[in-house]
Motif scaffolding. Structure first.
Motif, PDB file in Angstrom:
ATOM      1  N   GLY A 103      41.106-145.174  30.435  1.00 37.03           N
ATOM      2  CA  GLY A 103      41.048-144.059  31.380  1.00 37.03           C
ATOM      3  C   GLY A 103      41.851-142.846  30.926  1.00 37.03           C
ATOM      4  N   ALA A 104      42.621-143.003  29.863  1.00 34.59           N
ATOM      5  CA  ALA A 104      43.417-141.873  29.364  1.00 34.59           C
ATOM      6  C   ALA A 104      42.515-140.784  28.797  1.00 34.59           C
ATOM      7  CB  ALA A 104      44.405-142.351  28.309  1.00 34.59           C
ATOM      8  N   GLY A 105      41.302-141.173  28.448  1.00 36.14           N
ATOM      9  CA  GLY A 105      40.360-140.187  27.922  1.00 36.14           C
ATOM     10  C   GLY A 105      40.161-140.307  26.425  1.00 36.14           C
ATOM     11  N   LYS A 106      40.304-141.505  25.907  1.00 37.16           N
ATOM     12  CA  LYS A 106      40.160-141.693  24.456  1.00 37.16           C
ATOM     13  C   LYS A 106      38.756-141.337  23.972  1.00 37.16           C
ATOM     14  CE  LYS A 106      41.527-145.923  24.658  1.00 37.16           C
ATOM     15  NZ  LYS A 106      41.863-145.851  26.080  1.00 37.16           N
ATOM     16  N   SER A 107      37.747-141.876  24.640  1.00 41.32           N
ATOM     17  CA  SER A 107      36.388-141.614  24.125  1.00 41.32           C
ATOM     18  C   SER A 107      36.028-140.143  24.252  1.00 41.32           C
ATOM     19  CB  SER A 107      35.333-142.449  24.843  1.00 41.32           C
ATOM     20  OG  SER A 107      35.862-143.208  25.850  1.00 41.32           O
TER      21      SER A 107
ATOM     22  N   ARG B 268      29.806-144.182  24.410  1.00 40.65           N
ATOM     23  CA  ARG B 268      30.951-143.489  24.969  1.00 40.65           C
ATOM     24  C   ARG B 268      31.249-142.186  24.237  1.00 40.65           C
ATOM     25  NH1 ARG B 268      35.888-145.752  25.177  1.00 40.65           N
ATOM     26  NH2 ARG B 268      35.560-146.343  23.032  1.00 40.65           N
TER      27      ARG B 268
ATOM     28  N   ASN C 274      46.642-135.546  28.110  1.00 39.91           N
ATOM     29  CA  ASN C 274      45.246-135.156  28.357  1.00 39.91           C
ATOM     30  C   ASN C 274      45.060-134.715  29.810  1.00 39.91           C
ATOM     31  OD1 ASN C 274      42.498-134.791  27.990  1.00 39.91           O
ATOM     32  ND2 ASN C 274      41.988-136.963  28.146  1.00 39.91           N
ATOM     33  N   LYS C 275      43.905-134.168  30.072  1.00 42.12           N
ATOM     34  CA  LYS C 275      43.485-133.731  31.410  1.00 42.12           C
ATOM     35  C   LYS C 275      44.364-132.605  31.935  1.00 42.12           C
ATOM     36  CE  LYS C 275      41.614-138.337  32.191  1.00 42.12           C
ATOM     37  NZ  LYS C 275      41.183-139.368  33.103  1.00 42.12           N
TER      38      LYS C 275
ATOM     39  N   SER D  82      42.940-130.610  27.195  1.00 42.95           N
ATOM     40  CA  SER D  82      41.922-131.206  28.050  1.00 42.95           C
ATOM     41  C   SER D  82      40.719-131.571  27.195  1.00 42.95           C
ATOM     42  CB  SER D  82      41.503-130.223  29.149  1.00 42.95           C
ATOM     43  OG  SER D  82      40.296-130.681  29.753  1.00 42.95           O
ATOM     44  N   GLY D  83      40.489-132.854  27.091  1.00 39.50           N
ATOM     45  CA  GLY D  83      39.353-133.310  26.288  1.00 39.50           C
ATOM     46  C   GLY D  83      38.043-132.918  26.945  1.00 39.50           C
ATOM     47  N   TYR D  84      38.013-133.050  28.249  1.00 40.95           N
ATOM     48  CA  TYR D  84      36.772-132.817  28.982  1.00 40.95           C
ATOM     49  C   TYR D  84      36.376-131.346  28.948  1.00 40.95           C
ATOM     50  CZ  TYR D  84      33.277-133.340  32.620  1.00 40.95           C
ATOM     51  OH  TYR D  84      32.098-133.353  33.310  1.00 40.95           O
TER      52      TYR D  84
END
Ligand code: GDP
Length: 357
Positions: free
Chosen positions: A98-102, A141, A234-235, A273-275
């Motif tokens: 959930g950390a945002g690895k993918s 992913r 992240n985020k 922010s990866g997203y």
């Protein structure tokens, strides 16, 4: 026409209807698939050196196989590829689920590939044995990388102990490098010992964190923080930016309490922010600077040599253990001795000595 049960007034929805009769075979013309003949090591090596990912993937499958004849070919391929390996930037990426690895690997990967080159994404996921197949490195992913012509994504090998899984990933790195991949990401879930395994095969170790509810540093093991060459939060987007900045400050002051790592490089803490793809070049700039720094001061080479030494002893250990336990004659003796220990007829140490003899 027969009255359909669903049209009756008593129908409540969850009734089970008698199905239609199944045909004897889905496809009566289907012939049993013939097994593909085993490729030769020379053929695989030739393909790998040309950058042919089909043969690269086949060789990796052989590395992951436990069958002795597969292992024999795999080992020969690895040996022949070794002289062509070593020329990639090996980057470990960890973070809790959930950390945002993918999401992050997808955008980091595209960023890296922007300037050309090739990227392999591998994974170490010791839990995959339990979950029946790997969760990490799954193509779906990483949507953008999965369709990128210069990316090779390989899920975690799923069989065996953490040590075994890690060894296979390390061997896969060798083949990827021989196939011309100049960036290798190794992903792992930041919850167990797998970070240590990844750390022992990468040049840079990136820890992905999230801004939480204030106590950012709780719950992450000191050991993982000590291994990190960079920590990224992240985020950092929308309402979360302030909290991410706060977490960044907390990580920075926590890191100040640690002694300077042997690399001489003080780990940096960044937010991104990866997203929303914010702050990605900055993260990559940090990694570039790290590589420049350790290549300059000689630590890069030293770390790789230490890793080579580690893997030599690691392989000896696992091979000795395998030979000890795999001997069918010894299996019954082991079981018998174990019973004696459990019945208190023999001390565990005496039992071990007896078996080792
Ligand atoms: P993994 O389990 O570490 O691989 O995490 P994922 O990449 O699957 O991300 C977990 C969730 O976080 C997904 O719902 C993502 O959409 C979300 N997520 C990932 N990166 C970001 C980000 O930078 N900002 C926000 N707001 N959400 C993100």
């Amino acid at each position: 026409m027969e009255k359909h049960p669903e049209n009756s007034p008593e129908y409540v929805g969850l009734t089970v209807n008698a199905g239609v009769a199944q045909p004897p075979s889905v496809n009566p013309y289907l012939k049993p698939r013939r097994r593909q003949p085993l490729p030769s090591a020379a053929d695989l090596v030739e393909g790998i050196l040309k950058g042919d990912v089909t043969r690269l993937a086949r060789a990796v499958t052989l590395i992951e196989s436990v069958a002795p004849q597969h292992q024999a070919i795999a080992q020969e391929v690895i040996e022949k590829c070794l002289p062509y390996s070593g020329h990639s930037r090996r980057i470990g990426i960890t973070g809790v689920p959930g950390a945002g690895k993918s999401t992050s690997i997808d955008v980091f990967g595209l960023h890296v590939l922007k300037d050309g080159g090739k990227l392999a994404v591998l994974a170490i996921d010791p839990s995959s044995e339990r979950t029946q197949g790997s969760i990490l490195g799954d193509k779906t992913r990483m949507e953008k990388l999965a369709v990128h012509p210069n990316a090779f994504i390989r899920p975690s090998p799923s069989a065996g102990s953490l040590g075994g899984v890690a060894r296979k990933t390390r061997e896969t790195i060798v083949l990827c490098e021989a196939a011309g991949f100049d960036n290798v990401f190794v992903e792992t879930v930041g919850v167990g010992q797998s970070e240590t395994a990844v750390h022992s095969m990468v040049d840079f170790f990136l820890l992905i964190q999230l801004a939480g509810t204030g106590d950012e540093l709780q719950g992450i093991k000191r050991g993982i923080m000590e291994m990190a060459d960079g920590i990224v939060i992240n985020k950092a987007d929308g309402d979360n930016i302030e909290r991410a900045k706060l977490a960044q400050a907390q990580f920075r002051s926590a890191l100040r309490l640690f002694p300077t790592p042997p690399s001489g490089w003080t780990p940096e803490v960044l937010t991104y922010s990866g997203y929303f793809e914010l702050g990605i070049p900055e993260v990559w700039d940090m990694i570039d600077r790290y590589f420049h720094f350790v290549k300059e001061n000689g630590y890069f080479e030293r770390r790789r040599l230490n890793q080579a030494r580690y893997w030599m002893y690691e392989t000896i250990d696992s091979e000795l253990r395998r030979r000890f336990y795999d001997d069918p004659d010894r299996a019954s003796l082991i079981a018998e001795t174990e019973r004696k220990v459990l019945d208190n007829r023999l001390s565990p140490f005496a039992a071990a000595q007896l078996l080792l003899k």
